[in-house]
Motif scaffolding. Structure first.
Motif, short mmCIF file in Angstrom:
data_model
loop_
_atom_site.label_atom_id
_atom_site.label_comp_id
_atom_site.label_asym_id
_atom_site.label_seq_id
_atom_site.Cartn_x
_atom_site.Cartn_y
_atom_site.Cartn_z
N ASP A 50 0.83 -1.22 0.01
CA ASP A 50 0.14 0.04 0.09
C ASP A 50 0.66 1.20 -0.11
OD1 ASP A 50 -2.62 -1.31 0.15
OD2 ASP A 50 -2.59 -1.58 2.14
N GLY A 51 1.98 1.22 0.56
CA GLY A 51 2.97 2.41 0.48
C GLY A 51 3.64 2.57 -0.76
N ILE A 52 3.36 1.77 -1.89
CA ILE A 52 4.13 1.97 -3.01
C ILE A 52 3.24 2.72 -3.88
CG2 ILE A 52 4.89 0.77 -5.09
CD1 ILE A 52 5.81 -1.52 -3.09
N SER A 53 3.66 3.91 -4.39
CA SER A 53 2.88 4.83 -5.16
C SER A 53 2.56 4.36 -6.54
CB SER A 53 3.38 6.08 -5.41
OG SER A 53 4.64 6.13 -6.05
N ASN A 54 3.53 3.50 -7.13
CA ASN A 54 3.20 2.82 -8.47
C ASN A 54 3.62 1.50 -8.53
OD1 ASN A 54 3.45 2.33 -11.27
ND2 ASN A 54 4.17 4.19 -11.85
N LEU A 55 2.45 0.72 -8.26
CA LEU A 55 2.72 -0.69 -7.93
C LEU A 55 3.39 -1.37 -9.35
CD1 LEU A 55 2.42 -3.12 -6.14
CD2 LEU A 55 0.43 -3.24 -6.71
N GLN A 56 2.85 -0.79 -10.41
CA GLN A 56 3.13 -1.47 -11.71
C GLN A 56 4.80 -1.48 -11.93
OE1 GLN A 56 1.09 0.38 -15.21
NE2 GLN A 56 1.25 -1.78 -16.17
N ALA A 57 5.16 0.02 -11.94
CA ALA A 57 6.51 0.23 -12.16
C ALA A 57 7.50 -0.68 -11.28
CB ALA A 57 6.78 1.51 -11.94
N TYR A 58 7.03 -0.61 -10.00
CA TYR A 58 7.76 -1.36 -9.03
C TYR A 58 7.68 -3.09 -9.24
CZ TYR A 58 8.45 -3.51 -4.36
OH TYR A 58 8.97 -4.23 -3.18
N SER A 59 6.73 -3.51 -9.71
CA SER A 59 6.37 -4.88 -10.14
C SER A 59 7.30 -5.11 -11.34
CB SER A 59 4.99 -5.42 -10.35
OG SER A 59 4.39 -5.24 -9.20
N PHE A 60 7.28 -4.25 -12.31
CA PHE A 60 7.86 -4.57 -13.43
C PHE A 60 9.53 -4.44 -13.34
CE2 PHE A 60 4.43 -3.04 -16.56
CZ PHE A 60 3.67 -4.06 -16.31
N THR A 61 10.20 -3.51 -12.31
CA THR A 61 11.30 -3.64 -11.90
C THR A 61 11.77 -4.73 -11.35
OG1 THR A 61 11.08 -1.13 -11.77
CG2 THR A 61 13.09 -2.19 -10.58
N LEU A 62 10.79 -5.47 -10.35
CA LEU A 62 11.19 -6.35 -9.54
C LEU A 62 11.43 -7.77 -10.78
CD1 LEU A 62 9.07 -6.20 -6.49
CD2 LEU A 62 11.53 -6.00 -6.62
N ILE A 63 10.58 -7.70 -11.53
CA ILE A 63 10.47 -8.86 -12.32
C ILE A 63 11.79 -8.88 -13.44
CG2 ILE A 63 9.29 -8.08 -14.51
CD1 ILE A 63 9.12 -11.71 -12.99
N LYS A 64 12.17 -7.58 -13.85
CA LYS A 64 13.33 -7.42 -14.46
C LYS A 64 14.63 -7.88 -13.74
CE LYS A 64 15.92 -3.80 -15.11
NZ LYS A 64 16.49 -2.72 -15.34
N ASN A 65 14.61 -7.41 -12.50
CA ASN A 65 15.88 -7.77 -11.66
C ASN A 65 15.85 -9.11 -11.37
OD1 ASN A 65 16.61 -4.99 -11.64
ND2 ASN A 65 15.65 -4.85 -9.70
N LEU A 66 14.70 -9.93 -11.11
CA LEU A 66 14.61 -11.34 -10.98
C LEU A 66 15.20 -12.16 -12.18
CD1 LEU A 66 12.46 -13.06 -8.57
CD2 LEU A 66 12.13 -13.88 -10.99
N CYS A 67 14.69 -11.72 -13.25
CA CYS A 67 15.19 -12.29 -14.44
C CYS A 67 16.87 -12.12 -14.79
CB CYS A 67 14.62 -11.81 -15.77
SG CYS A 67 12.69 -12.27 -15.70
N ILE A 68 17.17 -11.04 -14.46
CA ILE A 68 18.58 -10.67 -14.70
C ILE A 68 19.38 -11.55 -13.73
CG2 ILE A 68 20.43 -8.99 -14.20
CD1 ILE A 68 18.52 -6.80 -15.35
N ASP A 69 19.13 -11.77 -12.40
CA ASP A 69 19.58 -12.46 -11.47
C ASP A 69 19.39 -14.00 -11.89
OD1 ASP A 69 20.17 -10.51 -9.60
OD2 ASP A 69 18.11 -10.99 -8.35
N ARG A 70 18.38 -14.56 -12.58
CA ARG A 70 18.39 -15.86 -13.06
C ARG A 70 19.58 -16.13 -14.28
NH1 ARG A 70 13.19 -18.98 -12.86
NH2 ARG A 70 12.12 -18.42 -10.97
N LEU A 71 19.48 -15.03 -15.00
CA LEU A 71 20.38 -15.15 -16.15
C LEU A 71 22.03 -15.09 -15.63
CD1 LEU A 71 18.68 -12.78 -18.77
CD2 LEU A 71 18.96 -15.34 -18.72
N ARG A 72 22.16 -14.32 -14.57
CA ARG A 72 23.41 -14.31 -13.86
C ARG A 72 23.95 -15.64 -13.49
NH1 ARG A 72 22.58 -9.50 -10.35
NH2 ARG A 72 22.71 -7.61 -11.85
#
Length: 163
Positions: A50-72
């Motif tokens: 609830d404290g996150i103003s833009n949940l979509q941008a936050y989620s998209f950033t998290l999935i990108k980082n999660l994918c990069i971690d998997r690739l690393r």
């Protein structure tokens, strides 16, 4: 955040999250697994969402980082993006996260139309034609607005770094 609100707010992000994951991982099953992992992570953090103003941008950033971690972990390169090496100094990783955080913060300062076009192009990976349809603009206008948004964001980042 209740489970109903969580389902309502997060379910609309599913296809965008999958597209981002698939773009990075280039594998249907692995992209679905990455999205599933992210949904579990978000569910476990639902009280704080609830404290996150833009949940979509936050989620998209998290999935990108999660994918990069998997690739690393697999030692792979991402469509022109070279992931940080595991043995790289941690301050480089911190700098990258800080730059991303700052970029997302400055993106919020863009005019609404430019911000939305940039979000659709970068986070949802939509083509210009689709963005133009969604925004009710011509493709040329969409490209121009995106170019202006990118230049403005770059200038804001440079100004921020000088301070």
């Amino acid at each position: 955040m209740t489970s109903e609100v969580f389902k309502e707010r997060i379910s609309s992000l599913g296809s965008g999250l999958y597209r981002i994951a698939y773009r990075f991982l280039e594998d249907d099953a692995e992209a679905k697994d990455a999205v599933q992992d992210l949904l579990i992570k978000l569910w476990n953090q639902r009280e704080h969402l609830d404290g996150i103003s833009n949940l979509q941008a936050y989620s998209f950033t998290l999935i990108k980082n999660l994918c990069i971690d998997r690739l690393r972990k697999r030692g792979k390169q991402v469509n022109g993006y070279i992931p940080e090496r595991i043995d790289e100094p941690p301050e480089n990783s911190i700098y990258s996260r800080e730059t991303l955080r700052r970029t997302l913060m400055l993106m919020e300062q863009l005019p609404p139309k430019q911000k939305e076009i940039l979000r659709l192009r970068v986070f949802e990976n939509l083509e210009y034609e689709e963005i133009a349809k969604r925004m009710g603009l011509s493709q040329i206008n969409t490209r121009v607005q995106l170019s202006i948004a990118r230049k403005s964001l770059k200038q804001k980042l440079q100004e921020y770094e000088r301070v």
